[in-house]
Enzyme design. Structure first.
Site, PDB file in Angstrom:
ATOM      1  N   ASP A  13       0.842  -1.208   0.000  1.00 43.85           N
ATOM      2  CA  ASP A  13       0.000   0.000   0.000  1.00 43.85           C
ATOM      3  C   ASP A  13       0.870   1.248   0.000  1.00 43.85           C
ATOM      4  O   ASP A  13       1.545   1.549   0.981  1.00 43.85           O
ATOM      5  CB  ASP A  13      -0.898   0.012   1.244  1.00 43.85           C
ATOM      6  CG  ASP A  13      -1.833   1.210   1.243  1.00 43.85           C
ATOM      7  OD1 ASP A  13      -2.946   1.083   0.703  1.00 43.85           O
ATOM      8  OD2 ASP A  13      -1.443   2.285   1.753  1.00 43.85           O
ATOM      9  N   TYR A  47       3.218   9.645  -0.433  1.00 42.41           N
ATOM     10  CA  TYR A  47       4.299   9.029   0.352  1.00 42.41           C
ATOM     11  C   TYR A  47       5.659   9.237  -0.304  1.00 42.41           C
ATOM     12  O   TYR A  47       6.686   8.961   0.305  1.00 42.41           O
ATOM     13  CB  TYR A  47       4.071   7.523   0.564  1.00 42.41           C
ATOM     14  CG  TYR A  47       2.757   7.148   1.210  1.00 42.41           C
ATOM     15  CD1 TYR A  47       1.926   8.113   1.779  1.00 42.41           C
ATOM     16  CD2 TYR A  47       2.331   5.828   1.248  1.00 42.41           C
ATOM     17  CE1 TYR A  47       0.719   7.775   2.346  1.00 42.41           C
ATOM     18  CE2 TYR A  47       1.119   5.482   1.829  1.00 42.41           C
ATOM     19  CZ  TYR A  47       0.310   6.460   2.367  1.00 42.41           C
ATOM     20  OH  TYR A  47      -0.894   6.115   2.932  1.00 42.41           O
ATOM     21  N   LYS A  99      -2.687   6.036  -4.415  1.00 37.02           N
ATOM     22  CA  LYS A  99      -3.789   6.973  -4.136  1.00 37.02           C
ATOM     23  C   LYS A  99      -3.510   8.320  -4.791  1.00 37.02           C
ATOM     24  O   LYS A  99      -2.354   8.742  -4.852  1.00 37.02           O
ATOM     25  CB  LYS A  99      -3.939   7.181  -2.609  1.00 37.02           C
ATOM     26  CG  LYS A  99      -3.883   5.882  -1.818  1.00 37.02           C
ATOM     27  CD  LYS A  99      -4.010   6.065  -0.315  1.00 37.02           C
ATOM     28  CE  LYS A  99      -3.714   4.762   0.410  1.00 37.02           C
ATOM     29  NZ  LYS A  99      -2.319   4.552   0.753  1.00 37.02           N
ATOM     30  N   HIS A 119      -7.596   9.711  -2.086  1.00 37.97           N
ATOM     31  CA  HIS A 119      -6.962   9.696  -0.762  1.00 37.97           C
ATOM     32  C   HIS A 119      -7.842  10.334   0.326  1.00 37.97           C
ATOM     33  O   HIS A 119      -7.957   9.808   1.430  1.00 37.97           O
ATOM     34  CB  HIS A 119      -5.602  10.406  -0.850  1.00 37.97           C
ATOM     35  CG  HIS A 119      -4.597   9.906   0.135  1.00 37.97           C
ATOM     36  ND1 HIS A 119      -3.258   9.779  -0.158  1.00 37.97           N
ATOM     37  CD2 HIS A 119      -4.719   9.509   1.417  1.00 37.97           C
ATOM     38  CE1 HIS A 119      -2.608   9.316   0.908  1.00 37.97           C
ATOM     39  NE2 HIS A 119      -3.475   9.153   1.873  1.00 37.97           N
TER      40      HIS A 119
HETATM   41  P1  NAD Z   1       0.579   1.544  11.843  1.00 32.88           P
HETATM   42  O1  NAD Z   1      -0.605   1.600  12.715  1.00 32.88           O
HETATM   43  O2  NAD Z   1       0.721   0.446  10.877  1.00 32.88           O
HETATM   44  O3  NAD Z   1       1.851   1.597  12.814  1.00 32.88           O
HETATM   45  C1  NAD Z   1       3.135   1.617  12.303  1.00 32.88           C
HETATM   46  C2  NAD Z   1       4.146   1.870  13.405  1.00 32.88           C
HETATM   47  O4  NAD Z   1       4.030   0.868  14.426  1.00 32.88           O
HETATM   48  C3  NAD Z   1       5.576   1.687  12.864  1.00 32.88           C
HETATM   49  O5  NAD Z   1       6.098   2.881  12.392  1.00 32.88           O
HETATM   50  C4  NAD Z   1       6.338   1.181  14.080  1.00 32.88           C
HETATM   51  O6  NAD Z   1       6.753   2.280  14.814  1.00 32.88           O
HETATM   52  C5  NAD Z   1       5.305   0.429  14.844  1.00 32.88           C
HETATM   53  N1  NAD Z   1       5.403  -1.039  14.644  1.00 32.88           N
HETATM   54  C6  NAD Z   1       5.014  -1.754  13.548  1.00 32.88           C
HETATM   55  N2  NAD Z   1       5.180  -3.072  13.739  1.00 32.88           N
HETATM   56  C7  NAD Z   1       5.722  -3.191  14.982  1.00 32.88           C
HETATM   57  C8  NAD Z   1       6.096  -4.326  15.763  1.00 32.88           C
HETATM   58  N3  NAD Z   1       5.942  -5.556  15.320  1.00 32.88           N
HETATM   59  N4  NAD Z   1       6.617  -4.085  17.007  1.00 32.88           N
HETATM   60  C9  NAD Z   1       6.733  -2.825  17.484  1.00 32.88           C
HETATM   61  N5  NAD Z   1       6.386  -1.720  16.805  1.00 32.88           N
HETATM   62  C10 NAD Z   1       5.873  -1.901  15.554  1.00 32.88           C
HETATM   63  O7  NAD Z   1       0.700   2.998  11.159  1.00 32.88           O
HETATM   64  P2  NAD Z   1       0.641   3.685   9.744  1.00 32.88           P
HETATM   65  O8  NAD Z   1       1.916   3.560   9.020  1.00 32.88           O
HETATM   66  O9  NAD Z   1       0.131   5.047  10.020  1.00 32.88           O
HETATM   67  O10 NAD Z   1      -0.500   2.895   8.924  1.00 32.88           O
HETATM   68  C11 NAD Z   1      -0.250   1.768   8.121  1.00 32.88           C
HETATM   69  C12 NAD Z   1      -0.384   2.094   6.651  1.00 32.88           C
HETATM   70  O11 NAD Z   1      -1.668   2.616   6.360  1.00 32.88           O
HETATM   71  C13 NAD Z   1       0.562   3.208   6.164  1.00 32.88           C
HETATM   72  O12 NAD Z   1       1.897   2.784   6.059  1.00 32.88           O
HETATM   73  C14 NAD Z   1      -0.104   3.571   4.874  1.00 32.88           C
HETATM   74  O13 NAD Z   1       0.205   2.623   3.876  1.00 32.88           O
HETATM   75  C15 NAD Z   1      -1.582   3.518   5.249  1.00 32.88           C
HETATM   76  N6  NAD Z   1      -2.132   4.836   5.656  1.00 32.88           N
HETATM   77  C16 NAD Z   1      -3.129   5.380   4.901  1.00 32.88           C
HETATM   78  C17 NAD Z   1      -3.684   6.604   5.240  1.00 32.88           C
HETATM   79  C18 NAD Z   1      -4.794   7.173   4.405  1.00 32.88           C
HETATM   80  O14 NAD Z   1      -5.155   8.346   4.595  1.00 32.88           O
HETATM   81  N7  NAD Z   1      -5.354   6.415   3.502  1.00 32.88           N
HETATM   82  C19 NAD Z   1      -3.215   7.307   6.368  1.00 32.88           C
HETATM   83  C20 NAD Z   1      -2.204   6.745   7.122  1.00 32.88           C
HETATM   84  C21 NAD Z   1      -1.695   5.499   6.769  1.00 32.88           C
END
Ligand code: NAD
Length: 277
Positions: free
Chosen positions: A51, A56, A81, A114
């Site tokens: 994704d 990004y 997106k 988005h």
């Molecule tokens: P997430 O909830 O997936 O959390 C990610 C964070 O959690 C990492 O940076 C790391 O610090 C921690 N983490 C991950 N795995 C771990 C583990 N096993 N142990 C300990 N810590 C860990 O947060 P995100 O990146 O905001 O969301 C996931 C994805 O969703 C994004 O990368 C993106 O692709 C998408 N996204 C989309 C939108 C949108 O508006 N459509 C907005 C935000 C994110």
């Protein structure tokens, strides 16, 4: 409950396209070694869904990793997106071309609006419909659309969105929106499924995790899937990427699902869609 098998499992969207229910999110992964390594590790671990988004600024790296991998293109599901500044019909068509140039791919699996930018998202959607009808995208959808945005969009749309990607974690469940999506055959997808790392600090999740010999992250990803929600946890660390997808050797009981559901506080870590638009 939707069928959950293993990391290669998929759920069918309303146009028949099969979407892997677990993917790797790459927001804030640098467009170079960082995103390339993360995708390589994810593909090795069995992930088949990435994704990204124009916003990004790492589509080039995403494309490089996919093109260099020995896994056939057809087996990897790629989402991108269209960003807010590029909304409107002509701008969206141009933004899509730029995305495809950066990704260096022949087609995209899923393209999302988005955010629901007021006064523009319907024209953006018309562009997505045209790109879809031309066969350039396998499925089209939206992100951050609340029920009123979806109702508004569907008044004029000729194709209903196949996916709505929303902030979703134990503190933000939006059950009514999920039910609305279900009724309209719009697949719900979670962004920030790990609450941007906050799940690792929660005692309820910790207690459930300990019972199963799993981590809080694995419990949360499993909760997404048992709720029928597609999920894209993000990490650029090899061990976390592997760990986040190791969720197919246990099942949460109804009581555990209810305990996690009860954590809902309608609390966001990201922007409110009504304030972005
Ligand atoms: P997430 O909830 O997936 O959390 C990610 C964070 O959690 C990492 O940076 C790391 O610090 C921690 N983490 C991950 N795995 C771990 C583990 N096993 N142990 C300990 N810590 C860990 O947060 P995100 O990146 O905001 O969301 C996931 C994805 O969703 C994004 O990368 C993106 O692709 C998408 N996204 C989309 C939108 C949108 O508006 N459509 C907005 C935000 C994110």
């Amino acid at each position: 409950m939707k069928k959950i098998s293993d990391i290669n499992g998929k759920w069918k969207l309303h146009n028949g396209v099969e979407m892997p229910y677990l993917g790797l999110g790459v927001y804030k992964a640098d467009d170079g070694k960082e995103v390339i390594n993360a995708i390589n590790w994810a593909l090795d671990a069995g992930y088949r869904h990435i994704d990204t988004a124009a916003f990004y600024d790492n589509e080039e790296g995403v494309g490089k990793a996919i093109n260099k991998s020995s896994i056939p293109r057809g087996e990897i599901f790629v989402t991108s997106k269209v960003w807010n500044d590029d909304q409107g019909y002509e701008k969206t068509i141009a933004a899509f071309d730029k995305t495809m140039e950066k990704l260096n791919l022949d087609y995209l699996d899923l393209y999302l609006v988005h955010w629901p930018i007021k006064g523009k998202f319907k024209e953006t959607w018309r562009a997505l419909e045209d790109l879809y009808n031309q066969g350039k995208i396998k499925a089209i959808g939206v992100s951050n659309f609340l029920q009123h945005h979806l109702e508004d969009l569907m008044q004029d749309a000729t194709i209903a969105p196949m996916v709505n990607q929303m902030e979703f974690h134990p503190w933000l469940v939006q059950k009514e929106l999920q039910d609305f999506c279900k009724k309209n055959k719009i697949q719900y997808e979670a962004w920030s499924p790990l609450g941007q790392g906050n799940v690792f600090k929660n005692p309820t999740l910790k207690a459930i995790a300990e019972k199963h010999g799993k981590t809080e992250g694995q419990v949360t990803v499993r909760w997404d899937l048992q709720n029928g929600v597609i999920t894209i946890p993000k990490s650029v660390k090899k061990e976390h990427i592997i760990s986040n997808a190791d969720v197919f050797d246990f099942e949460l009981s109804q009581d555990e699902m209810a305990q996690i559901d009860a954590m809902d506080k309608h609390e966001r870590f990201g922007p409110d869609p009504d304030e972005m638009s």
